[in-house]
Design a protein around this motif. Structure first.
Motif, PDB file in Angstrom:
ATOM      1  N   LEU A   1      55.931  12.064   6.464  1.00  0.00           N
ATOM      2  CA  LEU A   1      56.092  11.238   5.268  1.00  0.00           C
ATOM      3  C   LEU A   1      55.091  11.565   4.167  1.00  0.00           C
ATOM      4  N   LEU A   2      54.044  12.313   4.483  1.00  0.00           N
ATOM      5  CA  LEU A   2      52.983  12.554   3.505  1.00  0.00           C
ATOM      6  C   LEU A   2      53.261  13.866   2.764  1.00  0.00           C
ATOM      7  N   PRO A   3      53.315  13.828   1.432  1.00  0.00           N
ATOM      8  CA  PRO A   3      53.565  15.056   0.677  1.00  0.00           C
ATOM      9  C   PRO A   3      52.464  16.088   0.918  1.00  0.00           C
ATOM     10  N   VAL A   4      52.850  17.361   0.881  1.00  0.00           N
ATOM     11  CA  VAL A   4      51.856  18.419   1.038  1.00  0.00           C
ATOM     12  C   VAL A   4      51.042  18.532  -0.239  1.00  0.00           C
ATOM     13  N   GLY A   5      49.880  19.157  -0.129  1.00  0.00           N
ATOM     14  CA  GLY A   5      48.977  19.306  -1.258  1.00  0.00           C
ATOM     15  C   GLY A   5      47.642  18.654  -0.965  1.00  0.00           C
TER      16      GLY A   5
ATOM     17  N   ARG B   1      46.573  25.955  -2.844  1.00  0.00           N
ATOM     18  CA  ARG B   1      46.578  26.622  -1.535  1.00  0.00           C
ATOM     19  C   ARG B   1      47.201  25.740  -0.450  1.00  0.00           C
ATOM     20  N   ALA B   2      46.929  24.411  -0.524  1.00  0.00           N
ATOM     21  CA  ALA B   2      47.509  23.506   0.470  1.00  0.00           C
ATOM     22  C   ALA B   2      49.032  23.452   0.344  1.00  0.00           C
TER      23      ALA B   2
ATOM     24  N   VAL C   1      50.734  22.102   3.951  1.00  0.00           N
ATOM     25  CA  VAL C   1      49.944  21.096   4.663  1.00  0.00           C
ATOM     26  C   VAL C   1      49.400  20.056   3.688  1.00  0.00           C
ATOM     27  N   ALA C   2      49.105  18.874   4.229  1.00  0.00           N
ATOM     28  CA  ALA C   2      48.446  17.819   3.463  1.00  0.00           C
ATOM     29  C   ALA C   2      46.947  17.908   3.689  1.00  0.00           C
TER      30      ALA C   2
END
Length: 553
Positions: free
Chosen positions: A333-337, A115-116, A121-122
């Protein structure tokens, strides 16, 4: 200016984090159930705004109204909590971070991953001392290691900053309760706030700290074995500054274990007043340590990271990971999930923040020579491979197999066997766990549902095996077929006893077809056989071969 909403933003950790985020240029929404407390803190921060928010309520209207880029949950407690806040953030496409250290909560955050990702979104759980900082440290310590055998971590906090209700509830939720601990290659049971020990925290240029700590339940038990080569054992301890509080909780833990009370969480509202009454003189010093033991290029190696915080800076440490992750989110910079925070940061990033605080950390590396190698020297290399591998031990290990047990039939033999917790007669599945610490080893032998253990150490040329107040001194006789142990002397409470009265122990170990075989017989004069057990243990064939540790210059 990007907006961040901090739940519990005026609390013990939340207030520190709100200030840090404000210094980083965020527009901070200080949120919590008390508008007066939120307003007082918001008045100190440029552009901050107070909000009333309850993490147990529906936050959707609040998110829609203020449209923050990020929400950080610093409220807690997270033990037994659901993902209502994180799910609301996903639905409104708001990034989410929490400071949780609740094991189940952090480890299951991946259930929200699909779902993230779909929302772009992270969703990050555990942005605190564990598992975020501990994970960064472990990645640094394990770099270049062929295999990590054990991980030991501990945190001791200064009483200068008292625990809030959420922290107290989190601690009391597991005191006296069983939880899973990965040891000896299998899941075993640990009890919250047991296994007390006095740790020493030392970094160059600072006075060492010596603090009592006890077993605590953290997400690292689940996350670390899967993240490092060798699936190492993991143990984590924690404690406040005052030893009285550590031992007080240890005593209370037995009430839970005995079933006299279901849980100590009802005492959380009394913990803060009790802490104030029993704190006495405080130092303002906190510490954290992470130690890994393993094999690096064939050499048994111990690496230890130690952090010492002074002048009341210790409580800043649990907020630093969230600050760093917030920076990454703002920069895209932060991957989603959805994932735990254990593998997202580097130690170097934390050190940049340590520099502005009265905090110093360092890493030390030492080479280790296993117990049996210290006694046998090159004689260990003459042993068959399975026997050598069993005794070339560092950190923690285990082996599994089968055994047959024969017990003495006389009344005295049965009584002695019961006192020593020897297994009943018959065929058993066997698991042996060995733990190495400070040059000594503890072997725990589990025959079906019965276990007994002994501690082994060196005294001169002898291997000393201790069962309670009894110590048995063995000469080790190695050859190409295996290892024999011959008793040379024995003592009770340190008092030498006549060898003529000693138990007759015939113990041999051999290596046959890649397996470790053991044969142990114990008899007593005038009584006869006490116990005779023999069997085989399967060893991990992928175990890296260890070389003798070279001499240190």
């Amino acid at each position: 200016m990007n907006t961040v909403l901090v739940l519990g933003g005026y609390g013990g950790f939340g207030a520190r984090l709100s200030r840090r985020l404000s210094e980083d240029g965020w527009r901070v929404l200080v949120a919590g159930r008390s508008f007066a407390k939120a307003k007082r803190l918001a008045a100190e921060l440029p552009g901050a705004e107070p909000l009333v928010a309850d993490r147990n309520a529906d936050l959707t209207p609040l998110l829609r109204q203020h449209r923050p880029l990020l929400l950080i949950d610093a409220a807690g407690p997270f033990q037994g909590s659901g993902y209502r806040v994180a799910e609301a953030c996903i639905a409104e496409r708001v990034h989410y971070i929490d400071l949780a250290d609740a094991r189940a909560f952090v480890c299951a955050i991946g259930d929200l991953d699909e779902r993230a990702r779909a929302a772009g979104v992270a969703v990050i759980s555990g942005a605190s001392s564990v598992p975020a900082l501990s994970g960064a440290v472990l990645a640094e310590l394990a770099r270049g290691m062929d295999k990590v055998r054990s991980v030991a971590m501990s945190i001791c906090a200064s009483n200068q900053v008292t625990a809030g209700a959420s922290v107290a509830t989190a601690i009391l939720s597991y005191v006296g309760k069983p939880f899973r601990v990965w040891k000896g290659g299998m899941w075993q049971e640990g009890i919250g706030w047991r296994r007390l020990r006095r740790d020493v925290y030392a970094v160059e240029g600072r006075r060492p700290l010596r603090r009592w700590v006890a077993l605590a339940d953290v997400p690292d038990y689940e996350l670390v074995p899967e993240s490092l080569p060798g699936r190492p054992s993991v143990i984590f301890r924690a404690g406040p500054e005052a030893a009285f509080q550590v031992f007080g909780l240890w005593l209370l833990s037995w009430l839970v274990s005995w079933g006299w009370v279901d849980s100590l969480t009802g005492l959380s509202r009394w913990l803060l007043p009790l802490q104030r009454l029993t704190t006495g003189r405080v130092s303002g010093r906190s510490a954290m340590a992470v130690e890994v033991k393993g094999i690096c290029r064939g050499v048994p190696t111990i690496r230890r990271w130690t952090l010492v915080a002074e002048d009341g800076c210790g409580p800043e440490v649990p907020t630093l990971a969230a600050q760093l992750l917030a920076r990454d989110i703002r920069q895209g910079l932060l991957p989603v999930g959805a994932r735990p925070a254990g593998d997202l940061l580097r130690v170097a990033s934390f050190r940049e923040l340590f520099a502005a605080l009265s905090i110093k950390d360092e890493i030390t590396t030492t080479r280790y020579e296993p117990l049996y190698r210290r006694i046998l020297g090159q004689g260990l290399d003459r042993l068959p491979g399975p026997v050598r591998a069993m005794h070339d031990a560092i950190g923690d290990g285990g082996a599994a197999g089968t055994a047959t047990v024969v017990r003495g039939k006389s009344g005295p033999a049965r009584l002695i066997g019961a006192v020593m917790r020897f297994p009943p007669e018959g065929t058993h599945r066997v698991h042996v766990t060995f733990e190495e610490e400070n040059g000594a080893e503890r072997w725990t032998r589990r025959f079906s549902d019965r276990s007994f253990s002994s501690a082994m150490s060196q005294q001169g040329k002898f291997l000393v095996e201790r069962f309670g107040p009894l110590r048995f001194f063995f000469s080790l006789l190695p050859d190409s077929s295996g290892l024999k142990m011959v008793m040379a002397k024995w003592s009770l409470l340190g008092i030498p006893l006549p060898l003529s009265l000693a138990p007759r122990s015939l113990a041999s170990e051999t290596g046959v077809e890649g397996a470790f075989h053991f044969d142990v017989s114990i008899t007593l004069p005038l009584i006869g056989l006490i116990v005779h057990y023999k069997g085989r243990l399967a060893l991990d064939s992928t175990e890296p071969r260890m070389s003798p540790a070279p001499a240190m210059n």
